[in-house]
Each structure stands twice: as C-alpha cells, then as structure tokens.
Motif scaffolding. Structure first.
Motif, PDB file in Angstrom:
ATOM      1  N   TYR A 332      -7.888   0.817   2.124  1.00 38.28           N
ATOM      2  CA  TYR A 332      -6.706   1.682   2.209  1.00 38.28           C
ATOM      3  C   TYR A 332      -5.635   1.145   1.272  1.00 38.28           C
ATOM      4  O   TYR A 332      -5.569  -0.067   1.022  1.00 38.28           O
ATOM      5  CB  TYR A 332      -6.160   1.745   3.640  1.00 38.28           C
ATOM      6  N   ASP A 333      -4.789   2.019   0.797  1.00 33.12           N
ATOM      7  CA  ASP A 333      -3.761   1.654  -0.182  1.00 33.12           C
ATOM      8  C   ASP A 333      -2.459   1.317   0.555  1.00 33.12           C
ATOM      9  O   ASP A 333      -1.609   2.176   0.772  1.00 33.12           O
ATOM     10  CB  ASP A 333      -3.556   2.825  -1.149  1.00 33.12           C
ATOM     11  N   PHE A 334      -2.311   0.054   0.928  1.00 34.75           N
ATOM     12  CA  PHE A 334      -1.120  -0.369   1.668  1.00 34.75           C
ATOM     13  C   PHE A 334       0.160  -0.280   0.838  1.00 34.75           C
ATOM     14  O   PHE A 334       1.204   0.118   1.363  1.00 34.75           O
ATOM     15  CB  PHE A 334      -1.315  -1.780   2.230  1.00 34.75           C
ATOM     16  N   PRO A 335       0.161  -0.646  -0.451  1.00 36.67           N
ATOM     17  CA  PRO A 335       1.396  -0.482  -1.232  1.00 36.67           C
ATOM     18  C   PRO A 335       1.881   0.968  -1.246  1.00 36.67           C
ATOM     19  O   PRO A 335       3.093   1.219  -1.160  1.00 36.67           O
ATOM     20  CB  PRO A 335       0.991  -0.966  -2.621  1.00 36.67           C
ATOM     21  N   ALA A 336       0.963   1.933  -1.343  1.00 36.43           N
ATOM     22  CA  ALA A 336       1.373   3.339  -1.304  1.00 36.43           C
ATOM     23  C   ALA A 336       1.922   3.706   0.063  1.00 36.43           C
ATOM     24  O   ALA A 336       2.675   4.672   0.198  1.00 36.43           O
ATOM     25  CB  ALA A 336       0.189   4.244  -1.644  1.00 36.43           C
ATOM     26  N   GLY A 337       1.552   2.921   1.081  1.00 34.41           N
ATOM     27  CA  GLY A 337       2.079   3.118   2.423  1.00 34.41           C
ATOM     28  C   GLY A 337       3.303   2.275   2.709  1.00 34.41           C
ATOM     29  O   GLY A 337       3.649   2.057   3.881  1.00 34.41           O
ATOM     30  N   GLY A 338       3.950   1.783   1.663  1.00 31.95           N
ATOM     31  CA  GLY A 338       5.205   1.060   1.832  1.00 31.95           C
ATOM     32  C   GLY A 338       5.053  -0.411   2.140  1.00 31.95           C
ATOM     33  O   GLY A 338       6.034  -1.057   2.539  1.00 31.95           O
ATOM     34  N   ARG A 339       3.855  -1.001   1.914  1.00 39.15           N
ATOM     35  CA  ARG A 339       3.647  -2.414   2.231  1.00 39.15           C
ATOM     36  C   ARG A 339       3.018  -3.129   1.029  1.00 39.15           C
ATOM     37  O   ARG A 339       1.818  -3.439   1.020  1.00 39.15           O
ATOM     38  CB  ARG A 339       2.774  -2.554   3.475  1.00 39.15           C
ATOM     39  N   PRO A 340       3.831  -3.394   0.003  1.00 35.25           N
ATOM     40  CA  PRO A 340       3.299  -4.023  -1.217  1.00 35.25           C
ATOM     41  C   PRO A 340       2.747  -5.413  -0.984  1.00 35.25           C
ATOM     42  O   PRO A 340       1.938  -5.902  -1.782  1.00 35.25           O
ATOM     43  CB  PRO A 340       4.514  -4.050  -2.150  1.00 35.25           C
ATOM     44  N   ASP A 341       3.161  -6.083   0.110  1.00 32.71           N
ATOM     45  CA  ASP A 341       2.665  -7.423   0.395  1.00 32.71           C
ATOM     46  C   ASP A 341       1.197  -7.411   0.808  1.00 32.71           C
ATOM     47  O   ASP A 341       0.556  -8.462   0.852  1.00 32.71           O
ATOM     48  CB  ASP A 341       3.500  -8.067   1.505  1.00 32.71           C
ATOM     49  N   LEU A 342       0.671  -6.215   1.102  1.00 26.53           N
ATOM     50  CA  LEU A 342      -0.719  -6.105   1.531  1.00 26.53           C
ATOM     51  C   LEU A 342      -1.568  -5.423   0.464  1.00 26.53           C
ATOM     52  O   LEU A 342      -2.509  -4.685   0.761  1.00 26.53           O
ATOM     53  CB  LEU A 342      -0.810  -5.346   2.857  1.00 26.53           C
ATOM     54  N   ALA A 343      -1.250  -5.676  -0.778  1.00 27.88           N
ATOM     55  CA  ALA A 343      -2.026  -5.096  -1.875  1.00 27.88           C
ATOM     56  C   ALA A 343      -3.397  -5.744  -1.953  1.00 27.88           C
ATOM     57  O   ALA A 343      -3.562  -6.941  -1.717  1.00 27.88           O
ATOM     58  CB  ALA A 343      -1.291  -5.270  -3.201  1.00 27.88           C
ATOM     59  N   ALA A 344      -4.406  -4.956  -2.305  1.00 30.13           N
ATOM     60  CA  ALA A 344      -5.737  -5.497  -2.538  1.00 30.13           C
ATOM     61  C   ALA A 344      -5.721  -6.360  -3.792  1.00 30.13           C
ATOM     62  O   ALA A 344      -4.888  -6.167  -4.690  1.00 30.13           O
ATOM     63  CB  ALA A 344      -6.738  -4.355  -2.708  1.00 30.13           C
ATOM     64  N   PRO A 345      -6.597  -7.356  -3.890  1.00 27.02           N
ATOM     65  CA  PRO A 345      -6.660  -8.178  -5.104  1.00 27.02           C
ATOM     66  C   PRO A 345      -6.834  -7.294  -6.343  1.00 27.02           C
ATOM     67  O   PRO A 345      -7.694  -6.412  -6.378  1.00 27.02           O
ATOM     68  CB  PRO A 345      -7.900  -9.050  -4.866  1.00 27.02           C
ATOM     69  N   ASN A 346      -5.994  -7.507  -7.316  1.00 27.21           N
ATOM     70  CA  ASN A 346      -6.018  -6.723  -8.556  1.00 27.21           C
ATOM     71  C   ASN A 346      -5.837  -5.228  -8.283  1.00 27.21           C
ATOM     72  O   ASN A 346      -6.261  -4.393  -9.096  1.00 27.21           O
ATOM     73  CB  ASN A 346      -7.321  -6.957  -9.321  1.00 27.21           C
ATOM     74  N   ASP A 347      -5.213  -4.912  -7.146  1.00 27.49           N
ATOM     75  CA  ASP A 347      -5.002  -3.515  -6.759  1.00 27.49           C
ATOM     76  C   ASP A 347      -6.306  -2.717  -6.742  1.00 27.49           C
ATOM     77  O   ASP A 347      -6.317  -1.504  -6.991  1.00 27.49           O
ATOM     78  CB  ASP A 347      -4.001  -2.826  -7.696  1.00 27.49           C
ATOM     79  N   ASN A 348      -7.395  -3.400  -6.440  1.00 29.04           N
ATOM     80  CA  ASN A 348      -8.716  -2.773  -6.481  1.00 29.04           C
ATOM     81  C   ASN A 348      -9.086  -2.202  -5.107  1.00 29.04           C
ATOM     82  O   ASN A 348      -9.832  -2.813  -4.340  1.00 29.04           O
ATOM     83  CB  ASN A 348      -9.768  -3.785  -6.948  1.00 29.04           C
ATOM     84  N   VAL A 349      -8.553  -1.030  -4.803  1.00 34.06           N
ATOM     85  CA  VAL A 349      -8.899  -0.333  -3.561  1.00 34.06           C
ATOM     86  C   VAL A 349     -10.113   0.532  -3.827  1.00 34.06           C
ATOM     87  O   VAL A 349     -10.148   1.303  -4.799  1.00 34.06           O
ATOM     88  CB  VAL A 349      -7.724   0.541  -3.084  1.00 34.06           C
TER      89      VAL A 349
END
Length: 527
Positions: A332-349
C-alpha cells in the motif's frame, strides 16, 4: 473439466465457495437439497437469462486470457486482496454440483450473508457455541497467532492467523477463522489478520466499564461502519469510474433489487458474484515485492499459495514462518495516505496488474488445493485454468451476456455505451482473439460472456471499470451496505473518526491496527 477417477471430488469455485460433488450424484439430488435446506440467504438473477456458451469457445477464450500478464496498473497491489476479502464477506456458494453441470440461481446455496457486515470476520459472534472459538476468553477480542522463528527472524507475536493447536497435523494447520478461504493465499490471510487486529484495536479504544457483550456490539458497529466507508470511498473509486459510484450512491439502484425495503435481507446477484466481481482475477501479479527477505520480484505468487493452509501447506510447518510476514509498506502507498515515514524502500510499492482481459500466467495452473481438486491434477489441465473455470461457471448458470445487460440498463433509464465489434475482438492490449474462427468471433460479438465483457470494458477505459461492470459492482455494494444492520447508506450522517478527518483508507486501517508502529507494519525491520 477433465474427468478424474475418484469416488468423490471436492472443488473450490475459485474464491466463490466450496462445492462438493459425488461423481454418482445427479443434478436432481442437488435440486432436492436446495429445496430442503432453503438457506436464509439467496442468489438471484438480476438480468435476463442468457444462453450456454460452447465448451470449445470457453476453452479458446480461457487460453487467450492467460497468454500473457496484462499491463501494469497504478493501484497498489494490496487492493487486489482487499477485494478478495470483501468477496468472501459477501458470497459463499455451497452448492453440490460439478463444474460444467447446469444449475439455476434458485438452486445455489449461499453460505455467507450478502450484507457487508464482516460475518467472515466475526462469524455468529462470541455468544455462539461454534463462533466462540474465534475469540479470546474475554469474549470481545479476536484471537491472533504467533509465527515460527527462522534464522534471524524471531517469533512475531500476533502476526499469524490463529490456528488449531490440537489433533492431527492437518488440523493444526487449519486457521481458526469463520471462512477458511481467507487462508487460501498468504496475502488474503495477512489481510484477514489485519482486520482482526483492527477490531482488537477498536475494542481497546472503547475503554472498560461496559459489559463484554455491549463492548463487543459497540466495537463491531464501529469497525463495520469504517470498513464500509473504506470500501465506498477508497476501494471502489480506485477500480470503478468514480462518477458511476457517485451516481449509484446518490441516485440509487436500477438493476440490483431497486425496490427492496432497506432493511430486507439482501439477495446476491449472480451477475456480480460470477462475473463482475471476479475483476480481481485480472489484477493478480506473478510476483510481489513482499518483504525484506522476499524483495523486488522474489515474492512469487506460487509462494503466496504455498505459505497458506488452504492453498498450500504453510511450507510444511504448523504456523507461518516469521520471514513470510507482510511488509505492508510494499503493498500500500502510505506516503499517498499522508504518512511519508512509512514509505516502501525506494518507493517500490507493488502495483496490481491493469484491469483487462489478461490474467497472469500462474493462474493458468491453480494449485489444486485452491479449488479442492485432486493433488495429481496434471499441469495445464484445463480444470486448473482460472479463466476457464470462470467462463464455465457463467455458462452453467446461463448468465446474461454483456449485450443483454447493456439493453437492460438502457431499458431502466441508464444508457451505457455498448462495446463495438472492434473493441470486443481487438481490445486495447488485452487478450488476442486471433485464434478464434470467424463463426466463433461472431458468437463473441453477439453474446459476449459477461465476465469477459466487463473486463474488456475496463481495458478500453484505461484499466478502470465502467459501463455494465461498474454499475453491477457499485449497485451490489450499495445494496449490501444498505441491508446491513450497521449501514453508512441508511445513516448518511456517519463520518469516520479513526482516520484523517473524513478520510479513512486502507493505510489508515493498517496504521491503527498496528498501533502506528513501524515494526508492526514492517515486522522484519530494516529498509
């Protein structure tokens, strides 16, 4: 389906339900059972009766649909399995019938409440003698299970489904949940676990000083309303044309029980359960960026079946191994849900495959355990082909064609653009029908199987359901919410209180379920 020399065959109709078939039984006995047991929940035909599709044509279409993996989509991959969880909350076909035998909607035995009320999570509640097994001793919290330590990955408490701990080894592998289909693959199993933890967290927010029965009722209501809100405002608009969703939820239904009293028990349209809501099969990937141990392309779909207890055998263990717990940041895309601290490594969702008429190659050969087939079912046997099973199921029920549903909607005052011959045969990067004969192509254009039709609609609409498919899904969900005891449709004043203002998405549910802790959403730690 290929014939097997066994006295009894048991099949899962691929996310729909358990179908047990004695080879010696006849359809008449099935009809007698349907009449005798008369379950409280029923399937029905919302559209007109269609015609049987030739078996040879179904085979050709099915092979065309698994000849490639479809296009990449933009929806986070977790929503594929949230959709499977929702499906299991609404439908469970318990009909005794062989794949390929004729059956009518009136003969189908519905084993799941067609309300969006989470009975797949709660069963009949903690007071019920059978369902009480799913609950902790307090009768309020739901049970969870612990994983098995492996290498550097220690035991992860509360990160597996609860499982039977006595009896034979096979029994110990059985998940203690109301619907074991939610242990059919690892991703839906971990989704069910997240729902358990969400309920338990909501219980904890209610405080004490209330009798357990009242505390449970309050928690279930709060969970159910937030779940419905999530489906309405997060899940549906990602997969369906948002204008169609809004039109249904503001203007009402025209084909799915439009005249039903709001509090009547809903019925389940076969056009939804057998065709339109099998949309998720197109979204399945061949592999997932699963966690730090199985990163990038290494979370193969085959593993997701293997490390479950219905589709596989948990890798030969009694519980889930710790190195297989979900890292939800990758699904799931946590940064798009307002939680940038829970981004996937390299934003690889991981992203779901595009909604179109192609299924990923592994679905050509389902593990026999996912549909109850004999363990020795040969590789490439058509009975293992998910597309063939779906098309055959539609044919068994004489489901309306896509063209018939277009005509019905127009007659009810909701005209939708009909797919052209070129769109049906050529699509937009989906299944190629070049192998069909001229007469077979004419048959598809005249009477397109509904499941294929709604996926082709999505395909030519850029991967989002529209027209017939969007209307069927949105209307069924609206009716399922309306008919629930707790209902955001009957209580339009409801607003979520557990998210970000009026926003409550799957990332919000997961954040609350795991108490906002990084080591809960990503239990293995590290990048």
């Amino acid at each position: 389906m290929g014939r097997h020399r066994h006295g009894t065959e048991t099949f899962f109709i691929d996310g729909e339900g358990l179908v047990e078939t004695d080879v010696g039984r006849r359809t008449a006995q099935t009809r007698a059972l349907a009449r005798a047991e008369a379950p409280p929940f029923r399937f029905f035909r919302a559209g007109p009766r269609g015609r049987r599709s030739p078996d040879a044509l179904n085979r050709k279409l099915a092979l065309a649909m698994v000849a490639g993996g479809g296009g990449a989509g933009d929806v986070p991959a977790g929503y594929t399995y949230l959709g499977q969880f929702v499906d299991h909350d609404l439908t469970l076909d318990q009909t005794l019938v062989r794949l390929g035998e004729d059956v009518t909607p009136a003969e189908l035995l519905q084993g799941r409440s067609p309300r969006l009320d989470l009975d797949s999570l709660y069963g009949a509640g903690p007071a019920d003698p059978v369902s009480s097994a799913f609950y902790e001793a307090d009768g309020v919290h739901l049970l969870t299970g612990d994983t098995i330590e492996i290498g550097a990955d220690g035991v992860k408490a509360g990160h597996d489904l609860p499982r039977r701990g006595t009896g034979s080894r096979r029994e110990r592998r059985t998940a203690l949940i109301p619907d074991v289909r939610n242990d059919e693959n690892l991703i839906v199993a971990q989704t069910h676990l997240a729902m358990i933890r969400f309920h338990n967290r909501v219980v904890d927010t209610l405080g004490s000083g209330v009798a357990p029965a009242a505390q449970f009722r309050r928690a279930r209501k709060r969970v159910t309303l937030h779940y419905q809100w999530l489906v309405r405002h997060d899940y549906l608009p990602r997969l369906l044309e948002p204008a169609v969703v809004d039109d249904v939820f503001t203007g009402g239904r025209v084909v799915v029980e439009p005249d039903a009293a709001p509090t009547d028990v809903p019925r389940m349209p076969v056009e939804f359960s057998v065709a339109a809501f099998r949309l998720g099969h197109s979204m399945v990937r061949a592999s997932y960026n699963w966690n730090r141990r199985f990163a990038g392309p290494n979370g193969f779909l085959d593993y997701m079946f293997q490390f479950s207890a219905t589709g596989g055998d948990l890798g030969g263990e009694d519980r889930l191994l710790s190195n297989w717990v979900a890292d939800w940041r990758r699904m799931y895309d946590f940064p798009a849900g307002g939680r940038p601290d829970l981004a996937a490594p390299n934003d690889n969702v991981s992203r779901a495959m595009r909604l179109d008429t192609l299924l990923t190659d592994p679905l050509k050969n389902l593990p026999p355990g996912t549909f109850g087939g004999p363990a020795g079912t040969p590789f490439d046997d058509v009975s293992r082909n998910l597309a063939f099973r779906n098309l055959t199921r539609s044919s068994m029920l004489r489901l309306a064609s896509g063209q018939q549903m277009v005509e019905l909607l127009a007659a009810r005052g909701v005209p939708v653009p009909a797919l052209t011959r070129g769109q049906l045969l050529d699509g937009a990067g989906g299944a190629s029908l070049a192998s069909l004969t001229a007469s077979e192509k004419d048959a598809v254009v005249a009477r397109t199987p509904l499941w294929f039709y709604v996926l082709r609609e999505a395909e030519v609409n850029g991967g989002r359901m529209t027209g017939v498919g969007a209307r069927l899904v949105a209307e069924t969900m609206h009716r399922a919410m309306e008919g629930s005891r707790s209902s955001i449709v009957r209580d339009p004043s409801f607003r979520p209180t557990l998210g970000r203002g009026d926003l409550f998405e799957m990332t919000d549910l997961l954040h609350l379920a795991f108490r906002g802790r990084r080591n809960g959403i990503n239990p293995l730690g590290g990048p």
